[in-house]
Design a protein around this motif. Structure first.
Motif, mmCIF file in Angstrom:
data_model
loop_
_atom_site.group_PDB
_atom_site.id
_atom_site.type_symbol
_atom_site.label_atom_id
_atom_site.label_comp_id
_atom_site.label_asym_id
_atom_site.label_seq_id
_atom_site.Cartn_x
_atom_site.Cartn_y
_atom_site.Cartn_z
ATOM 1 N N ALA A 82 0.843 -1.193 0.000
ATOM 2 C CA ALA A 82 0.000 0.000 0.000
ATOM 3 C C ALA A 82 0.878 1.243 0.000
ATOM 4 O O ALA A 82 1.852 1.322 0.752
ATOM 5 N N LEU A 83 0.520 2.194 -0.834
ATOM 6 C CA LEU A 83 1.244 3.450 -0.958
ATOM 7 C C LEU A 83 0.321 4.615 -0.649
ATOM 8 O O LEU A 83 -0.874 4.574 -0.973
ATOM 9 N N GLU A 84 0.868 5.657 -0.017
ATOM 10 C CA GLU A 84 0.195 6.940 0.110
ATOM 11 C C GLU A 84 0.930 7.905 -0.808
ATOM 12 O O GLU A 84 2.159 8.003 -0.750
ATOM 13 N N HIS A 88 -1.163 13.093 -7.946
ATOM 14 C CA HIS A 88 -2.150 13.945 -8.604
ATOM 15 C C HIS A 88 -1.853 15.425 -8.369
ATOM 16 O O HIS A 88 -2.595 16.288 -8.851
ATOM 17 N N GLY A 89 -0.796 15.724 -7.594
ATOM 18 C CA GLY A 89 -0.361 17.097 -7.407
ATOM 19 C C GLY A 89 -0.873 17.791 -6.167
ATOM 20 O O GLY A 89 -0.600 18.968 -5.966
ATOM 21 N N ASP A 90 -1.604 17.095 -5.292
ATOM 22 C CA ASP A 90 -2.151 17.688 -4.069
ATOM 23 C C ASP A 90 -1.462 17.061 -2.870
ATOM 24 O O ASP A 90 -1.874 16.016 -2.377
ATOM 25 N N LEU A 91 -0.402 17.732 -2.384
ATOM 26 C CA LEU A 91 0.398 17.179 -1.291
ATOM 27 C C LEU A 91 -0.381 17.128 0.018
ATOM 28 O O LEU A 91 -0.115 16.280 0.874
ATOM 29 N N MET A 92 -1.358 18.010 0.198
ATOM 30 C CA MET A 92 -2.107 18.068 1.455
ATOM 31 C C MET A 92 -3.160 16.967 1.559
ATOM 32 O O MET A 92 -3.582 16.621 2.663
ATOM 33 N N HIS A 93 -3.596 16.445 0.442
ATOM 34 C CA HIS A 93 -4.674 15.446 0.436
ATOM 35 C C HIS A 93 -4.191 14.220 -0.338
ATOM 36 O O HIS A 93 -4.393 14.125 -1.540
ATOM 37 N N GLN A 94 -3.580 13.310 0.394
ATOM 38 C CA GLN A 94 -2.970 12.162 -0.262
ATOM 39 C C GLN A 94 -4.008 11.116 -0.676
ATOM 40 O O GLN A 94 -5.061 10.983 -0.056
ATOM 41 N N ALA A 95 -3.667 10.393 -1.707
ATOM 42 C CA ALA A 95 -4.482 9.295 -2.206
ATOM 43 C C ALA A 95 -3.804 7.973 -1.858
ATOM 44 O O ALA A 95 -2.666 7.944 -1.384
ATOM 45 N N LEU A 96 -4.509 6.875 -2.095
ATOM 46 C CA LEU A 96 -3.982 5.538 -1.824
ATOM 47 C C LEU A 96 -3.844 4.755 -3.122
ATOM 48 O O LEU A 96 -4.660 4.892 -4.031
ATOM 49 N N ARG A 97 -2.804 3.955 -3.175
ATOM 50 C CA ARG A 97 -2.602 3.033 -4.297
ATOM 51 C C ARG A 97 -2.048 1.733 -3.733
ATOM 52 O O ARG A 97 -1.218 1.744 -2.826
#
Length: 202
Positions: A82-84, A88-97
């Motif tokens: 799992a990665l955080e 997408h260019g938004d350092l404050m709101h991380q996504a998961l992959r």
């Protein structure tokens, strides 16, 4: 008193971006001037890079609560990582992959536009590819279970105020250990996943 030996060989010098130690596999994030890399080493072999991006990406759990070990990086069978990320260019709101631990291929992606996602802990049962996460869809961080193989997200509705995060699973994956932060105090709960009964832990 012996010599200091490197945990990983074959990785560049850089800043740490998460570390997950399995029984046969290590996953590590390293950032350099060239970007952010995810490296995997199997059974003591030199590490190899399986993922890279110019934007921030790290092994999940790198900035979680200081438990001394990482429950969010490697799945129990060590086939998934799992990665955080902020690709997408938004350092404050991380996504998961979630990526394949051998090939680096993307298995699943999860992103909430303008909101943060955090990985908390994989199910401890090998082959059970559920990942407990935290989301901001209700304002404060709240838990959910991401069924990685199907991509579905199972929200956990709780009738308690404040921020709630997942500390761990019960060893048989029948329940979650939750911490509620409210009015300056931490409170522990056991959440039975079959009945959704919430039991305070003194």
């Amino acid at each position: 008193g012996g010599p200091v030996e490197p945990l990983l060989t074959g990785v560049p010098k850089g800043w740490p971006g998460g570390l997950a130690l399995g029984r046969r596999r290590i996953a590590a994030g390293i950032s350099t001037a060239e970007g952010f890399g995810i490296y995997v080493a199997d059974r003591g072999a030199p590490a190899r890079q399986i993922h890279h991006h110019r934007e921030a990406v790290m092994v999940a759990g790198a900035e979680g609560y200081d438990t001394g070990y990482n429950l969010a990086g490697l799945s129990a069978d060590e086939t998934l990582i799992a990665l955080e990320h902020s690709e997408h260019g938004d350092l404050m709101h991380q996504a998961l992959r979630v990526i394949d631990a051998v090939t680096g291929a993307t298995v699943a992606d999860l992103r909430d536009e303008g909101m943060t996602l955090q990985a908390a802990a994989w199910s401890p049962v090998p082959g059970d590819q559920r990942l407990a996460i935290a989301h901001e869809r209700e304002g404060e961080l709240r838990p959910a279970i991401w069924h990685v193989t199907t991509g579905s997200l199972e929200p956990i509705r709780l009738d308690i105020p404040g921020m709630v995060h997942v500390d761990d699973w019960w060893p048989d994956a029948s329940a979650l250990l939750l911490t509620q932060l409210h009015d300056g105090r931490d409170r522990l709960y056991r959440l039975d996943l079959a009945t959704m009964a919430l039991e305070p832990i003194p």
